[in-house]
Design a protein around this motif. Structure first.
Motif, short mmCIF file in Angstrom:
data_model
loop_
_atom_site.label_atom_id
_atom_site.label_comp_id
_atom_site.label_asym_id
_atom_site.label_seq_id
_atom_site.Cartn_x
_atom_site.Cartn_y
_atom_site.Cartn_z
N LEU A 40 0.83 -1.20 0.00
CA LEU A 40 0.00 0.00 0.00
C LEU A 40 0.87 1.25 0.00
CD1 LEU A 40 -2.74 1.44 0.24
CD2 LEU A 40 -2.68 0.95 2.71
N ALA A 41 1.96 1.24 0.76
CA ALA A 41 2.86 2.40 0.83
C ALA A 41 3.41 2.74 -0.56
CB ALA A 41 4.01 2.12 1.79
N GLU A 42 3.74 1.72 -1.34
CA GLU A 42 4.24 1.95 -2.69
C GLU A 42 3.13 2.52 -3.58
OE1 GLU A 42 5.84 -0.71 -6.39
OE2 GLU A 42 6.66 -1.21 -4.42
N GLY A 43 1.91 2.06 -3.39
CA GLY A 43 0.78 2.59 -4.15
C GLY A 43 0.54 4.06 -3.86
N ILE A 44 0.70 4.45 -2.59
CA ILE A 44 0.53 5.85 -2.20
C ILE A 44 1.61 6.70 -2.86
CG2 ILE A 44 0.63 7.44 -0.24
CD1 ILE A 44 -0.61 5.08 1.43
N LYS A 45 2.83 6.21 -2.82
CA LYS A 45 3.94 6.95 -3.44
C LYS A 45 3.75 7.02 -4.96
CE LYS A 45 8.93 7.09 -3.88
NZ LYS A 45 10.22 6.50 -3.54
N LEU A 46 3.32 5.91 -5.55
CA LEU A 46 3.11 5.87 -6.99
C LEU A 46 2.03 6.86 -7.41
CD1 LEU A 46 3.68 4.74 -9.78
CD2 LEU A 46 2.16 2.81 -9.25
N LYS A 47 0.99 6.99 -6.62
CA LYS A 47 -0.07 7.95 -6.95
C LYS A 47 0.50 9.36 -7.03
CE LYS A 47 -4.46 9.87 -5.80
NZ LYS A 47 -4.88 10.73 -4.77
N SER A 48 1.37 9.71 -6.12
CA SER A 48 2.01 11.02 -6.13
C SER A 48 2.88 11.18 -7.39
CB SER A 48 2.87 11.17 -4.87
OG SER A 48 3.59 12.36 -4.91
N ILE A 49 3.60 10.14 -7.74
CA ILE A 49 4.44 10.17 -8.95
C ILE A 49 3.57 10.35 -10.19
CG2 ILE A 49 5.91 8.73 -10.42
CD1 ILE A 49 7.05 7.54 -7.75
N LEU A 50 2.45 9.62 -10.24
CA LEU A 50 1.56 9.70 -11.40
C LEU A 50 0.89 11.07 -11.52
CD1 LEU A 50 -0.08 6.16 -11.51
CD2 LEU A 50 1.94 7.02 -12.69
N THR A 51 0.58 11.67 -10.41
CA THR A 51 0.00 13.02 -10.43
C THR A 51 0.99 14.00 -11.06
OG1 THR A 51 -1.35 12.53 -8.49
CG2 THR A 51 -0.98 14.86 -8.98
#
Length: 171
Positions: A6-17
């Motif tokens: 989940l932590a990676e998903g949260i970070k990835l969302k920021s990267i994708l934004t």
């Protein structure tokens, strides 16, 4: 399907934004070219259709991640001070604790009594705290420790919980 913490998903969302912002900039940059009258414009860089396709995919992945993150934050729990709560509630509690810490630190940094103003007529006025600043400093320190403990529990849970998402397009 591949799973990620989940932590990676949260970070990835920021990267994708951020990636969306970059693609929008690229789209705007490639939307126009300057040419002399009568000259045929030449494509510089990627076509708008290519950029639009990438933008659509990244936006879809952001929506998917949002859904997965929200679901994981509701379905998974943390125990804090004898209370079991969903991650989403723990996140809100941590936010509230930090706000309370900020308020208490402000109160704790005040003086118990200080000169307020002088009327010029020999009358001295004082501003008097209706509380003990030392007590609020101590409360702020205690709440700050609790907020840190709760944040650590949330972070640990974010690495424990996995969501089904293929991040191979980005990592």
């Amino acid at each position: 399907m591949k799973t990620i913490p989940l932590a990676e998903g949260i970070k990835l969302k920021s990267i994708l934004t951020k990636k969306v912002q970059e693609l929008v900039y690229e789209f705007q940059k490639n939307a126009h070219v300057v040419v002399e009258k009568g000259e045929t414009p030449k494509q510089t860089g990627r076509s708008l259709k290519e950029i639009e396709a990438d933008l659509a995919q990244v936006r879809k992945d952001i929506r998917t991640l949002d859904k997965l993150i929200y679901r994981a934050n509701i379905e998974n729990t943390i125990e804090f001070k004898g209370e079991v709560m969903p991650i989403v509630e723990a996140i809100e509690l941590a936010t509230q604790l930090r706000a309370e810490v900020s308020l208490y630190k402000t109160l704790g940094n005040s003086e118990k009594e200080k000169i307020y103003t002088s009327t010029g007529e020999g009358v001295v006025l004082y501003e008097v705290a209706m509380y003990d600043p030392r007590e609020y400093r101590e409360r702020a320190n205690q709440l700050e420790k609790e907020a840190h403990r709760l944040s650590n529990l949330i972070n640990a849970k974010n690495y424990e919980v996995h969501i089904e998402f293929d991040d191979s397009n980005y990592f």
